[in-house]
Design a protein around this motif. Structure first.
Motif, PDB file in Angstrom:
ATOM      1  N   PRO A   5       0.739  -1.336   0.137  1.00 47.09           N
ATOM      2  CA  PRO A   5       0.014  -0.018  -0.018  1.00 47.09           C
ATOM      3  C   PRO A   5       0.882   1.061  -0.151  1.00 47.09           C
ATOM      4  O   PRO A   5       2.097   1.007   0.503  1.00 47.09           O
ATOM      5  N   LEU A   6       0.409   2.172  -0.649  1.00 48.58           N
ATOM      6  CA  LEU A   6       1.133   3.641  -0.755  1.00 48.58           C
ATOM      7  C   LEU A   6       0.445   4.611  -0.143  1.00 48.58           C
ATOM      8  O   LEU A   6      -0.502   5.356  -0.659  1.00 48.58           O
ATOM      9  N   PRO A   7       0.322   4.716   1.221  1.00 47.90           N
ATOM     10  CA  PRO A   7      -0.725   5.992   1.832  1.00 47.90           C
ATOM     11  C   PRO A   7      -0.125   7.137   1.714  1.00 47.90           C
ATOM     12  O   PRO A   7      -0.777   8.053   1.936  1.00 47.90           O
ATOM     13  N   ASP A   8       1.031   7.331   1.159  1.00 47.30           N
ATOM     14  CA  ASP A   8       1.581   8.710   0.877  1.00 47.30           C
ATOM     15  C   ASP A   8       0.796   9.038  -0.544  1.00 47.30           C
ATOM     16  O   ASP A   8       1.076  10.326  -0.887  1.00 47.30           O
ATOM     17  N   ARG A   9       0.058   8.323  -1.311  1.00 50.89           N
ATOM     18  CA  ARG A   9      -0.611   8.751  -2.741  1.00 50.89           C
ATOM     19  C   ARG A   9      -2.330   8.922  -2.328  1.00 50.89           C
ATOM     20  O   ARG A   9      -2.787   8.563  -1.601  1.00 50.89           O
ATOM     21  N   GLY A  10      -2.387   9.918  -3.146  1.00 50.31           N
ATOM     22  CA  GLY A  10      -3.906  10.446  -3.178  1.00 50.31           C
ATOM     23  C   GLY A  10      -4.602  10.264  -4.330  1.00 50.31           C
ATOM     24  O   GLY A  10      -3.897  10.143  -5.514  1.00 50.31           O
TER      25      GLY A  10
END
Length: 304
Positions: A5-10
């Motif tokens: 998962p890439l939580p820094d992406r929106g």
């Protein structure tokens, strides 16, 4: 295959009759010809040609709701929304922040010939990362369904740090760490090398500056991979050759990293046998396999 998962992406979603025409006139990529289920690497620039935000632009198939998804750094979502709404004027486009509802998952394999994940098992959108074949795929799924998506794709769950190490190993820059938003031209961030600029598409914001750099070959500064002697210094650490500043350090993992370097000054240092140092740590530029620009000294080990 690994999945992180890439939580820094929106995620920003655009829809409406004028969506493609609207984005095509703003971004560095050809959005008009984007096929459903496909993605392009692109950026929104200032009129002076510097990067406001870079992103993956994905066309959602009509059966999945249609429109365009922008996979962007989460920290830049508000900035991007403000810019898009400023440019919208009377265009028939809706612009919505979906970052709370949707999550981004990166999927990749060590074998570049690995088969694509089974998209029909996924409750979401699966796209090929357009920047480099070995970057793999991106899945955009409901935020509460990430573990289920990883299981459905028969992937091994990994941490975001594993994805970062993979990206760094391929020499692909990350905005906000390897280059500064608002102060970097697309060529300096290697967007011209990684499919992020369409030089045949015509006008977009900042296009004249980018085209001039392309045709005159004036991009002397670029983000490039570097081999490190151990752990790298923090991002932003100055890179020097003797007393001369030649760039700044970006992201790193033990033994390798990325740095924004003045290649002409690096070439002079290499010719003189002067080592490059960042925070007292020696580093050696390594030409990535995707690079077509002139390399300092003409020879170097290639990162693959």
């Amino acid at each position: 295959m690994q999945a992180a998962p890439l939580p820094d992406r929106g995620i920003v979603h655009l829809a409406g009759d004028d969506t493609r025409h609207f984005l095509h006139g703003l971004l560095t990529a050809d959005v008009a010809a984007l096929a459903p289920g496909a993605a392009r690497f692109a950026a929104l620039l200032t009129p002076q040609g510097k990067i406001v935000a870079d992103m993956l632009v994905a066309a959602v198939p009509d059966e999945d709701g249609g429109g365009i998804l922008l996979d962007v750094p989460r920290a830049l979502v508000d900035t991007l929304l403000a810019k898009l709404k400023l440019y919208r004027l009377r265009a028939k486009v809706t612009i919505e922040d979906r970052s709370a509802a949707l999550a981004v998952v990166a999927l990749w394999a060590d074998d570049p010939a690995a088969a694509a994940p089974a998209a029909d098992r996924l409750d979401g959108l699966l796209i090929r990362d357009p920047r480099h074949p070995r970057l793999g795929w991106r899945a955009v799924v409901p935020a509460d369904a990430v573990p289920a998506a990883v299981a459905a794709l028969a992937a091994i769950a990994a941490e975001p740090a594993a994805w970062e190490a993979h990206r760094i190993g391929l020499g692909v820059p990350r905005g906000g760490v390897d280059f500064v938003y608002g102060d970097t031209f697309p060529h300096e961030a290697d967007m011209d090398q990684l499919g992020g600029v369409d030089f045949a598409k015509g006008c977009y914001v900042g296009q004249e500056v980018v085209s001039r750099m392309q045709h005159r070959g004036t991009a002397r500064t670029r983000v490039v991979p570097v081999a490190l002697d151990g752990f790298g210094p923090p991002p932003g650490a100055p890179v020097t050759a003797g007393e001369l500043a030649v760039g700044t350090m970006g992201s790193s993992v033990p033994g390798r990293g990325l740095a924004m370097l003045r290649l002409d000054r690096v070439a002079d240092a290499m010719a003189a046998g002067t080592p490059l140092l960042a925070g007292g740590i020696a580093l050696t530029p390594q030409r990535p396999d995707w690079a077509t620009f002139a390399w300092p000294g003409g020879t170097a080990e290639t990162v693959r």
